[in-house]
Design a protein around this motif. Structure first.
Motif, mmCIF file in Angstrom:
data_model
loop_
_atom_site.group_PDB
_atom_site.id
_atom_site.type_symbol
_atom_site.label_atom_id
_atom_site.label_comp_id
_atom_site.label_asym_id
_atom_site.label_seq_id
_atom_site.Cartn_x
_atom_site.Cartn_y
_atom_site.Cartn_z
ATOM 1 N N TYR A 132 47.180 -20.762 14.879
ATOM 2 C CA TYR A 132 46.654 -21.030 16.454
ATOM 3 C C TYR A 132 47.040 -22.542 16.488
ATOM 4 C CZ TYR A 132 42.741 -21.809 13.242
ATOM 5 O OH TYR A 132 42.071 -22.168 12.229
ATOM 6 N N ILE A 133 46.780 -23.128 17.585
ATOM 7 C CA ILE A 133 46.503 -24.695 17.846
ATOM 8 C C ILE A 133 45.517 -24.694 18.795
ATOM 9 C CG2 ILE A 133 47.752 -26.727 18.909
ATOM 10 C CD1 ILE A 133 50.516 -25.092 18.501
ATOM 11 N N ILE A 134 44.648 -25.593 18.263
ATOM 12 C CA ILE A 134 43.383 -25.858 19.094
ATOM 13 C C ILE A 134 43.646 -27.021 20.088
ATOM 14 C CG2 ILE A 134 40.865 -26.553 18.988
ATOM 15 C CD1 ILE A 134 40.706 -25.180 16.406
ATOM 16 N N ASP A 135 43.415 -26.836 21.288
ATOM 17 C CA ASP A 135 43.547 -27.865 22.331
ATOM 18 C C ASP A 135 42.407 -28.814 22.560
ATOM 19 O OD1 ASP A 135 44.260 -29.191 24.299
ATOM 20 O OD2 ASP A 135 43.679 -27.689 25.835
ATOM 21 N N LYS A 136 40.961 -27.899 22.653
ATOM 22 C CA LYS A 136 39.639 -28.965 22.631
ATOM 23 C C LYS A 136 38.590 -28.098 22.453
ATOM 24 C CE LYS A 136 40.490 -27.481 27.343
ATOM 25 N NZ LYS A 136 40.789 -28.260 28.888
ATOM 26 N N CYS B 142 38.826 -23.962 22.132
ATOM 27 C CA CYS B 142 39.767 -23.641 23.233
ATOM 28 C C CYS B 142 41.165 -23.824 22.557
ATOM 29 C CB CYS B 142 39.722 -24.413 24.519
ATOM 30 S SG CYS B 142 40.889 -24.142 25.757
ATOM 31 N N PHE B 143 42.137 -22.586 22.455
ATOM 32 C CA PHE B 143 43.350 -22.598 22.378
ATOM 33 C C PHE B 143 44.280 -23.397 23.234
ATOM 34 C CE2 PHE B 143 43.268 -18.635 18.959
ATOM 35 C CZ PHE B 143 42.532 -19.435 18.178
ATOM 36 N N SER B 144 45.327 -23.864 22.793
ATOM 37 C CA SER B 144 46.502 -24.299 23.690
ATOM 38 C C SER B 144 47.113 -23.579 24.322
ATOM 39 C CB SER B 144 47.588 -25.310 22.832
ATOM 40 O OG SER B 144 48.200 -24.450 21.848
ATOM 41 N N ARG B 145 47.325 -22.131 23.784
ATOM 42 C CA ARG B 145 47.703 -21.182 24.492
ATOM 43 C C ARG B 145 47.378 -19.824 23.797
ATOM 44 N NH1 ARG B 145 51.504 -18.168 21.672
ATOM 45 N NH2 ARG B 145 52.593 -19.123 20.018
ATOM 46 N N TRP C 68 37.089 -20.679 29.842
ATOM 47 C CA TRP C 68 36.592 -22.259 29.325
ATOM 48 C C TRP C 68 35.774 -22.810 30.050
ATOM 49 C CZ3 TRP C 68 36.026 -23.894 24.677
ATOM 50 C CH2 TRP C 68 36.164 -25.236 24.526
ATOM 51 N N GLY D 46 43.346 -18.983 25.111
ATOM 52 C CA GLY D 46 44.335 -19.103 26.043
ATOM 53 C C GLY D 46 43.945 -18.221 27.343
#
Length: 316
Positions: A310-314, A78-81, A61, A55
């Motif tokens: 965690y949350i993966i964005d991309k 890449c994490f969402s935050r 990134w 994040g």
């Protein structure tokens, strides 16, 4: 040599996955990718470099995407935050495709050439290769004292010396899978990776100065990091409640004995000051104890909610 070394485990490739957590490290990403890829390629070690963008608020990134185009070995998550370094490490372990992995800091304070030494030890059959510090580099006296106190608590909790421990280590796929199966949200990688056991050895290294940029760890962030990891791995602070209770009991017994003696001697005073002091004394200990208990309850609450680490964005 490890009996399973020449047999790739189902679903994984016989490569080394280098996990590199990154937070606001846009300046050094290109150098990190180039240096580590060059060292491993020069040793003919099949590898992937897995950057985990935690994040970042800068162009970290974008730099990872550029390196993925320049080096076939580079991958990015890449994490969402911002979820924190521990989450970034566990995300890297979950996304890694290799039969073993090395966790290393993005700032190159961990010497990348030591990765080769760790990998050769893994080839000999070791399943965990710990990177241990021969020194802590340049630190203030206060920071050194705080670090020593933190590791003393952790060492007493886990039953082995963690004073020179670091996140810089190699894990076999067996150890990686064990860590991934631990569902606790507030997981302390440095301690858990040693606690799980397996055939282990050590590699010493000297902490280097950052070549680019400054540390992203503020005093507040380090304090929060230490507090979270202590409470997630040990219940030792809860024992403070018992200790404070014993202290209050002893002081109370002493005050009671004094009051009884003075009463029978006919010298008893009104005792207003004594009562006030004892009330403040016991009240402060009770509030401290409730605070410690409350912090643990909040951690239990976090675990019960079952939210992901965690949350993966991309990815790239």
């Amino acid at each position: 040599m490890h009996e399973n070394f020449n047999q790739a485990r189902k679903g994984y490739f016989r490569v080394l996955s280098v996990i590199i957590p990154a937070y606001n490290e846009e300046e050094i990403i290109p150098q990190t990718a180039s240096v580590i890829d060059g060292i491993l390629s020069g040793e003919n070690i099949e590898h992937e470099l897995l950057f985990v963008n935690d994040g970042s608020k800068d162009r970290t990134w974008e730099r990872i995407e550029e390196q993925a185009k320049a080096f076939p070995s580079v991958r990015g998550v890449c994490f969402s935050r911002n979820f924190g370094k521990e989450s970034a490490i566990f995300a890297g372990i979950a996304e890694a495709k290799g039969e073993c992995c090395v966790v290393i800091d993005c700032d190159l304070q961990h010497p990348p050439e030591k990765i080769v030494e760790m990998y050769r030890l893994w080839e000999q059959g070791y399943e965990i290769v710990e990177g241990v510090k021969s020194d802590r580099g340049k630190e203030s006296g206060l920071h050194r004292f705080a670090a020593r106190s933190f590791y003393d608590i952790m060492s007493n909790s886990v039953g082995f010396d963690m004073s020179r421990a670091s996140d810089f280590k190699l894990l076999d796929r067996k150890a990686m899978n064990v860590l991934l199966n631990m569902r606790e949200k507030n997981a302390f990688f440095r301690a858990l990776s040693s606690w799980i056991g397996f055939k282990s050895t050590e590699v010493e290294y000297e902490v280097r100065e950052r070549e680019v940029g400054t540390s992203k760890w503020s005093t507040k962030a380090l304090f929060k990091y230490a507090l979270t990891n202590i409470t997630s791995f040990t219940s030792a602070p809860m024992q403070i409640v018992t200790i404070l209770g014993i202290i209050v009991f002893v002081v109370g017994m002493g005050a009671s004995l004094e009051a009884i003696i003075t009463f029978f001697e006919g010298k008893a005073q009104d005792g207003f000051t004594t009562v006030i002091i004892l009330q403040c004394f016991t009240g402060s200990f009770i509030m401290m104890a409730l605070g410690i208990i409350g912090y643990y309850i909040s951690k239990i609450y976090d675990e019960v909610k079952g939210r992901p680490k965690y949350i993966i964005d991309k990815t790239v």
